[in-house]
Scaffold this active site. Structure first.
Site, mmCIF file in Angstrom:
data_model
loop_
_atom_site.group_PDB
_atom_site.id
_atom_site.type_symbol
_atom_site.label_atom_id
_atom_site.label_comp_id
_atom_site.label_asym_id
_atom_site.label_seq_id
_atom_site.Cartn_x
_atom_site.Cartn_y
_atom_site.Cartn_z
ATOM 1 N N ASP A 49 31.194 35.874 38.941
ATOM 2 C CA ASP A 49 32.052 36.254 40.506
ATOM 3 C C ASP A 49 30.966 37.796 41.029
ATOM 4 O O ASP A 49 31.274 37.981 42.281
ATOM 5 C CB ASP A 49 33.013 38.074 39.691
ATOM 6 N N CYS A 62 45.266 41.650 52.500
ATOM 7 C CA CYS A 62 45.134 41.467 51.851
ATOM 8 C C CYS A 62 44.868 42.685 51.026
ATOM 9 O O CYS A 62 43.453 43.698 51.433
ATOM 10 C CB CYS A 62 43.980 40.217 50.593
ATOM 11 N N CYS A 68 45.483 45.327 44.042
ATOM 12 C CA CYS A 68 46.916 44.848 44.504
ATOM 13 C C CYS A 68 47.458 43.645 43.142
ATOM 14 O O CYS A 68 46.487 42.757 42.887
ATOM 15 C CB CYS A 68 47.806 44.631 45.912
#
Length: 345
Positions: A133, A213, A240
């Site tokens: 990542d 987002c 979230c």
């Protein structure tokens, strides 16, 4: 090589991964065009790193031309509780499940290195590179090409065996391993994830506008958040989980085996009144070893103040008022906004 791959998969599970599949570095030829369309639409917001080294991000075979296989691995972090419960507690903070304990980057990378070292022991001529990542690697398209799952309408990876609560890691290697068949979408007509998004961040199925987002706004976005979007943040102060939690495929989610992914009690539903009072030293101490630490005290407190403004709890007004002259102007702006919201009830 088939036997080596079988043993490698067994080693991956032994090290704590939930699943492993293999693909080729050139298996996602459509990725470049999709990435460029995303960037041209401005959907990446302030994440300039997504447009940096785009030739590598859009073409994994260019990242390391000597690589012959990409080993994609999934590691479950399935929560033991419904992460949406805290959204109904206005005086408490909602922290994304993945950030309620140790930083997954460190844990997954160590596992990848152990699996990679095992591969080198079995095939001494092998070379490897591991990624989690933080490199220009489009892990989700590669994982789909490897058959590990498919990118759902919320753009996250889904699996019929794992649900969608899992991290991804990759091992690029010069060993030419047998590949797995790619996965296809099994979302059908379902739109649960799209409808669950508080800010309408999906302009269409399988597309995300990061600028709307909540994960982007609370983690990646610098400076003040658009006042029109602040009420929709609710009490979500770091990330979230709504679209992930809404997915029906989670009925197949597997348990997380890594205890360091299990939520620390103090991170499940912390009090906004305590979090907003953190100075830099206290913030760093509380979130040592956590991915939350990287956003810094100012951005974190900004988020907490938005949550306080959304709480409807007038007893928190004085707490917010104490920060209207904070040295960080974004924090001060958030404090003034919170005070105004709680004054005008």
């Amino acid at each position: 090589m088939e036997r080596l791959k079988e043993r490698l998969a067994a080693k991956a599970v032994e090290e704590g991964f939930s699943a492993m599949r293999v693909t080729r570095p050139d298996a996602i030829p459509e990725a470049m065009a999709r990435l460029q369309a995303f960037l041209e639409a401005g959907h990446h917001g302030q994440m300039s790193w997504m447009s940096d080294r785009v030739h590598w991000r859009g073409d994994p075979s260019a990242l390391w031309p000597e690589a012959r296989s990409v080993i994609m691995l999934a590691e479950a972090y399935t929560p033991e509780h419904d992460p949406r419960e805290v959204v109904g507690m206005p005086d408490r903070a909602a922290i994304s499940v993945y950030a309620q304990n140790r930083d997954y980057h460190d844990l997954v990378k160590k596992r990848l290195k152990r699996v990679g070292r095992w591969l080198i022991d079995q095939a001494p001529e092998a070379e490897i590179k591991v990624f989690v990542d933080t490199a220009p690697v489009m892990e989700k398209p590669l994982a789909e090409a490897a058959g590990l799952g498919w990118q759902g309408k919320h753009t996250n990876l889904l699996s019929r065996e794992l649900g969608n609560w899992f991290f991804l890691g990759s091992i690029f290697t010069t060993v030419e391993l047998p590949v797995d068949a790619p996965e296809v979408s099994h979302c059908g007509s379902c739109r649960a994830c799209l409808d669950a998004c508080p800010t309408g961040a999906f302009p269409a199925p399988y597309q995300l506008d990061a600028r709307r987002c909540i994960s982007y706004l609370t983690i990646e976005h610098h400076g003040p958040v658009d006042p029109a979007l602040r009420p929709a943040l609710g009490n979500r102060i770091y990330g979230c989980d709504d679209c992930l939690a809404a997915c029906p495929w989670n009925k197949f989610a597997v348990e997380a085996h890594e205890i360091r992914y299990m939520a620390r009690p103090e991170f499940v539903a912390p009090k906004l009144s305590e979090l907003v009072a953190l100075d830099d030293a206290a913030f760093r101490a509380l979130f040592s070893g956590s991915p939350i630490k990287r956003i810094g005290r100012d951005r974190f407190v900004r988020n907490v103040l938005y949550a306080i403004g959304n709480s409807g709890d007038v007893t928190l007004r004085d707490t917010a008022a104490a920060l209207v002259d904070d040295p960080d102007e974004t924090v001060a702006d958030a404090a003034r906004w919170a005070v105004g919201r709680l004054t005008n009830l």
